[in-house]
Every structure is written in C-alpha cells, then in structure tokens.
Design a protein around this motif. Structure first.
Motif, short mmCIF file in Angstrom:
data_model
loop_
_atom_site.label_atom_id
_atom_site.label_comp_id
_atom_site.label_asym_id
_atom_site.label_seq_id
_atom_site.Cartn_x
_atom_site.Cartn_y
_atom_site.Cartn_z
N LEU A 41 2.14 -8.34 6.64
CA LEU A 41 2.90 -7.09 6.61
C LEU A 41 2.00 -5.86 6.60
O LEU A 41 2.44 -4.76 6.97
CB LEU A 41 3.80 -7.06 5.37
N LYS A 42 0.77 -6.03 6.20
CA LYS A 42 -0.15 -4.89 6.17
C LYS A 42 -0.53 -4.43 7.57
O LYS A 42 -0.89 -3.26 7.78
CB LYS A 42 -1.41 -5.26 5.39
N THR A 43 -0.42 -5.34 8.56
CA THR A 43 -0.80 -4.98 9.93
C THR A 43 0.39 -4.99 10.89
O THR A 43 0.40 -4.25 11.87
CB THR A 43 -1.87 -5.94 10.47
N ALA A 82 1.86 -9.09 -4.75
CA ALA A 82 1.28 -9.13 -3.41
C ALA A 82 2.15 -8.37 -2.41
O ALA A 82 1.65 -7.60 -1.58
CB ALA A 82 1.11 -10.59 -2.97
N LEU A 83 3.45 -8.57 -2.50
CA LEU A 83 4.37 -7.86 -1.62
C LEU A 83 4.31 -6.36 -1.86
O LEU A 83 4.39 -5.56 -0.91
CB LEU A 83 5.80 -8.38 -1.82
N SER A 84 4.18 -5.96 -3.10
CA SER A 84 4.12 -4.54 -3.41
C SER A 84 2.88 -3.89 -2.80
O SER A 84 2.93 -2.75 -2.34
CB SER A 84 4.15 -4.31 -4.93
N GLU A 85 1.77 -4.60 -2.81
CA GLU A 85 0.56 -4.07 -2.17
C GLU A 85 0.78 -3.85 -0.68
O GLU A 85 0.32 -2.86 -0.10
CB GLU A 85 -0.63 -5.03 -2.40
N ALA A 86 1.49 -4.79 -0.05
CA ALA A 86 1.80 -4.65 1.38
C ALA A 86 2.68 -3.44 1.64
O ALA A 86 2.51 -2.72 2.62
CB ALA A 86 2.47 -5.92 1.90
N LEU A 87 3.64 -3.20 0.74
CA LEU A 87 4.56 -2.09 0.92
C LEU A 87 3.86 -0.73 0.84
O LEU A 87 4.37 0.26 1.38
CB LEU A 87 5.67 -2.14 -0.14
N LYS A 88 2.71 -0.68 0.21
CA LYS A 88 1.99 0.59 0.08
C LYS A 88 1.44 1.06 1.43
O LYS A 88 1.25 2.26 1.63
CB LYS A 88 0.85 0.43 -0.93
N ILE A 124 10.91 -12.60 -10.38
CA ILE A 124 9.82 -11.64 -10.40
C ILE A 124 9.63 -11.02 -11.78
O ILE A 124 8.54 -10.58 -12.12
CB ILE A 124 10.00 -10.55 -9.33
N GLY A 125 10.69 -10.96 -12.59
CA GLY A 125 10.58 -10.44 -13.95
C GLY A 125 10.16 -8.98 -14.02
O GLY A 125 10.09 -8.27 -13.00
N ASP A 126 9.83 -8.54 -15.22
CA ASP A 126 9.44 -7.15 -15.43
C ASP A 126 8.14 -6.80 -14.71
O ASP A 126 8.01 -5.73 -14.11
CB ASP A 126 9.28 -6.86 -16.93
N ASP A 127 7.16 -7.70 -14.76
CA ASP A 127 5.86 -7.41 -14.14
C ASP A 127 6.00 -7.23 -12.62
O ASP A 127 5.40 -6.34 -12.03
CB ASP A 127 4.86 -8.53 -14.45
N GLY A 128 6.80 -8.08 -12.02
CA GLY A 128 7.03 -7.96 -10.58
C GLY A 128 7.75 -6.67 -10.24
O GLY A 128 7.43 -5.98 -9.26
N ALA A 129 8.73 -6.31 -11.06
CA ALA A 129 9.48 -5.07 -10.85
C ALA A 129 8.58 -3.85 -11.02
O ALA A 129 8.70 -2.86 -10.28
CB ALA A 129 10.67 -5.00 -11.80
N LEU A 130 7.69 -3.91 -12.01
CA LEU A 130 6.73 -2.82 -12.22
C LEU A 130 5.86 -2.60 -10.98
O LEU A 130 5.62 -1.46 -10.57
CB LEU A 130 5.85 -3.13 -13.43
N ALA A 141 4.92 0.64 -5.81
CA ALA A 141 4.87 0.74 -4.35
C ALA A 141 5.91 1.73 -3.82
O ALA A 141 5.67 2.45 -2.84
CB ALA A 141 5.09 -0.63 -3.73
N LEU A 142 7.07 1.78 -4.47
CA LEU A 142 8.14 2.69 -4.03
C LEU A 142 7.73 4.15 -4.15
O LEU A 142 8.30 5.01 -3.47
CB LEU A 142 9.40 2.44 -4.86
N LYS A 143 6.76 4.43 -4.98
CA LYS A 143 6.33 5.82 -5.16
C LYS A 143 5.61 6.36 -3.93
O LYS A 143 5.60 7.57 -3.69
CB LYS A 143 5.41 5.93 -6.38
N THR A 144 5.03 5.44 -3.13
CA THR A 144 4.29 5.88 -1.94
C THR A 144 4.92 5.40 -0.63
O THR A 144 4.74 6.03 0.40
CB THR A 144 2.83 5.39 -1.99
#
Length: 510
Positions: free
Chosen positions: A81-83, A104-110, A125-131, A136-139
C-alpha cells in the motif's frame, strides 16, 4: 476477453490457487474488482497479492475478508500500500488482525494516497491498534470510510480516534459498532463535533455509553455539525439521556438518520422525541425497533406526524403497539404528506387497528411501503385493507405475513388486485390460505399487470391452488416472482409450476 470483475467469494480457494491467480494479476491490465471473501488464501496468498499490487495499475477494489490472514500477510499488504496508487477499497474484515498488524496498516496510511475505504471489522486490533490508526488519520488525506466494528476497542482507543477527528478533514464514515469506547471515547467525540467538518456517519451501536457523558455527546449535536447519520442502537438510553438527545434534535439541522433500535425507550422518552419531531425539519429516517413505546408513545408520535414535514421512514417494529396506538397513527396518516415507509412489524395490532389504517390509506398519498407482518389482523382486517387498495394510488409494498389470514382474506385481496395498478409486492407467507384462496388470487393475476412479487410460502395451498396459479401465467406475461415453498403441493402441482417456470419469464419457488 476483457474481464473487469471477478466475484469468487466462498469458493474454497486456498493458498495454492491464490498464488496462481495473483501471478496473473501482476500483468493483468483490465481487472478492477476482485472479491475473494470467505476463502482460505492465508498469509501465503496475501503475500502473493501484495507482490501483485506493487506492479498492478488497474485494481481498485479488493475484498480479502475472512481469509485467515495474519501477521506476515498484513505486513506484506501494508508494504504494498505504500507504493500502490490505484487501489481505493480494501476489505480485511474477519481475519487475524491484532494490534501489530493494525500498526503496520497505519504506517501505510501515512503515505498511501489512493485508499478511500478500509474495512477491518471483526478483528482484534484493541486500543493499541486504534491508537496507531488514529495517529495515521491525523495526516492521511484520502481515507473516507473506516470500519472498525467489533474490534475490542476501549476508552483509550475511542479517545484517540475522537482526537484524530479534530484535525482529519477527509473521513466521512466511522463504524465503531460493538466496541466499548466508554467515557473517554464519548468525551473525545463530543469535543470533536465542535470542530470536525467532514464526518457524516458515526456508528456507536452496541457500545456502553451512560450517564452525564452520554448526555454531553447528545448536547454537542446542538452545535453546527456535519453529522447526518448517528447509530446508537443496542444501548439502554435512560430518560435524562433521551431528554438531552431529543432536545438537541429540536435545533440540529444536519442529522437525517437516527438509529435507536433496542434502546429501552419508553413512554417518557417517546414523549420527548415527539416534541422534538414537531420542530425538527431535517430528520428523514428514524429507527425505533424493539423499544417500549406502546400505545401512549404511538399516540404522542402520531401528534408529531400531523405537523412534521421531513420524516419519510419510521420503524416501530416490536413496540407493543395495539389497536389504540395504531388508530392514532392512522389518523395522522390522513394529513401527513411525507411519510413513505411505516414499519409496524410484530406489534399487537388486530382487526380494529387494521381497519383504521385502511381508512387512512383511502386518502393518504405519500405512503409507499407498509409492514404489518406478525400481527393479528385476520380476515376482517385484511378485507378492510383490500377495500383501501381499490382506492389507494401510492402503496407499492404491503407485508402481511403471519397475520392469521385465510381464504376470505385472500379473496378480498384478489378483488382489489383486479383494479389496483400500483402494488408491486404482496407478502402473504405464513398464513392460512388454502386452494380456494390461491384460486381467487390466480384469477386476479390474469387481470393485474403491475404485481411483480407474490409471497405465498408456508400456507395450505395444494395441487388445485398450484395448478390455478400456473394457469394464470398463461395469460399474464408480466415478469413475476412467486414463492410457494412449504405448502401442500404434490407431484401434479409441482409439474405444472415447473412447466410454467421453464416456458415463461418466471421465478417460481415451490
């Protein structure tokens, strides 16, 4: 041959078959949609599709839900997803995704600039996944839909997502159905509503939201907001919370759909809601299924319907509404000119309630869909409704299953169908209609040219009724769906129905 879509859900595709498929995807230049939901491609298959996504430039929609994909598979997909710059929709729901995979998905979304829809429902995904996703949603500036339904997200995760909404300017739909965002999450969303200008749909169904904090969330709806759909079902809303929510509705000018199914709303809450509906001018769809509205609540809502000019859909299924409540609603329908769908399924409506509704249908010109299944209207109530159908010019769908309707009721409906030219769907399953009823309905079908769906399953129709209905199709060539499953049809009747189904444009089940 140019192939743009492959639909291969539930085909028992394993990793080996997936490897072959995704190898071809590397060079394919026409495929845009690939649906592999509920297979078993596993991590090996996910690794293969990730490699294909690095070079493929046409695929826009990929459904890999329920495919036993875990850590290595998601890591590979995240890398792709990064490319990749063409994929817009990715479904990874119901896999083995935890916090590590979500990170990992959140890093791709950035960095990804094409994905607009990401479905991660029914993972862990729990709290850590949501965090991580919140960060990622911020950028991220392209994602519009994020589904995190049933993901064990608690207060910290909910809080992080709420905080992200303060700066995110693209997300329009966030699904948090069946999580536990608690007080922290509610506070964050309440605060986010003050500044967020893009979120239109928020699903908080089956979350635990109580007390003053829930009231604060509802209070925030008074402010200028873009939210158009709010789902709060499966949550016990107390009277003070209901008061806060419905007070907000009086001034809110954005919300068009409100889901309060299974919310323990009783008489006091319904009274407050009715007052709000008298002034609210934007809400079009209101779901109140499985509450405790009763006759008094129905009477309050009916008063609101006399002046409300925006509501088009009202779902009152399973609310212990009897004849007096129905009579009040029917009176409102005589003057209301906007309500198009009324759902009264599984209440306590008898003959008198049905007769009142029938009278309103004679003058109402807006209602197109009426659900009355699982009541006790009987033949007398059905006869009244049939009489209304001879006059009514707008109703297209009438649902009467499980209503103790016998041959007399069927005969009345048959007479109405001979002249009615608007009804397209009539559902009569799970009643007591026998051969006589089927025979009179078949005579009506010879003249009626608008009915396209007739549901008669689980009645008492035998060969004579089946043969009569078959004969009707020899003169009426309107494409129609006829369901006769679970009746008393023998070999002869079945043969006639099979013959008609093969020789005409028919969808007949028996």
């Amino acid at each position: 041959m140019i192939i743009g879509t492959i639909l291969a859900s539930s085909q028992k595709i394993g990793s080996n078959e997936a490897l072959a498929l995704f190898e071809k995807l590397k060079t394919n230049s026409t495929l845009t949609t690939l649906d592999l939901w509920y297979n078993s491609i596993g991590d090996l298959g996910a690794l293969a599709v990730a490699e294909a996504l690095k070079t493929n430039s046409t695929l826009t929609t990929l459904n890999l839900g329920r495919n036993l994909i875990g850590d290595s598979g998601v890591q590979a997909l995240s890398g792709a997803l990064k490319t990749n710059s063409t994929l817009t929709s990715l479904n990874l729901g119901s896999n083995k995704i935890g916090k590590k995979e979500a990170q990992a998905l959140s890093e791709a979304l950035k960095t990804n600039s094409s994905l607009t829809t990401l479905i991660l429902g029914s993972n862990k995904i729990g709290d850590d996944g949501a965090l991580a996703l919140a960060e990622a949603l911020k950028t991220n500036s392209t994602l519009t839909t994020l589904n995190l339904k049933s993901n064990m997200i608690g207060g910290n995760g909910g809080q992080a997502l709420g905080e992200a909404l303060k700066t995110n300017s693209t997300l329009t739909t966030l699904d948090l159905h069946s999580n536990s965002i608690w007080i922290k999450g509610l506070l964050a969303f309440s605060d986010a509503f003050k500044t967020n200008s893009t979120l239109t749909t928020l699903d908080l169904t089956n979350n635990t939201t109580t007390g003053k904090i829930a009231s604060m969330l509802f209070e925030s709806l008074k402010n200028k907001t873009t939210l158009t759909t709010l789902n709060l079902g499966n949550k016990s809303i107390k009277d003070d919370e209901a008061q806060a929510l419905f007070e907000a509705l009086k001034t809110n000018s954005s919300l068009i759909t409100l889901d309060l199914d299974y919310s323990s709303i009783g008489g006091n809450g319904t009274q407050s809601l009715a007052k709000a509906l008298k002034t609210n001018s934007t809400l079009t769809t209101l779901y109140l299924q499985n509450n405790s509205i009763g006759d008094n609540g129905a009477q309050a809502l009916s008063e609101a319907l006399k002046t409300n000019s925006s509501l088009t859909t009202l779902d009152l299924q399973s609310n212990s509404i009897g004849d007096s409540g129905t009579q009040a609603l029917a009176e409102a329908l005589k003057t209301n000119s906007t309500l198009a769908t009324l759902d009264l399924w599984r209440n306590s409506i008898g003959c008198n309630g049905a007769q009142a509704l029938a009278e309103s249908l004679k003058s109402n010109s807006s209602l197109t869909t009426l659900y009355l299944q699982n009541n006790s209207i009987g033949d007398s109530g059905t006869q009244a409704l049939a009489e209304a159908l001879m006059i009514n010019l707008t109703l297209t769908t009438l649902e009467l299953r499980l209503n103790l309707i016998g041959d007399n009721g069927a005969q009345a409906l048959a007479e109405a169908l001979k002249t009615n030219s608007t009804l397209t769907t009539l559902e009569l399953q799970n009643n007591k209609i026998g051969d006589k009823g089927a025979q009179v309905l078949s005579e009506a079908l010879k003249a009626n040219l608008t009915l396209t769906t007739l549901e008669l399953q689980s009645n008492k129709i035998g060969d004579r009724g089946a043969m009569a209905l078959s004969e009707a199709f020899n003169t009426n060539w309107t494409p129609i769906t006829l369901n006769l499953e679970n009746n008393l049809i023998g070999v002869n009747g079945a043969q006639m129905l099979n013959h008609v189904s093969k020789t005409a444009i028919r969808n007949i089940s028996h």
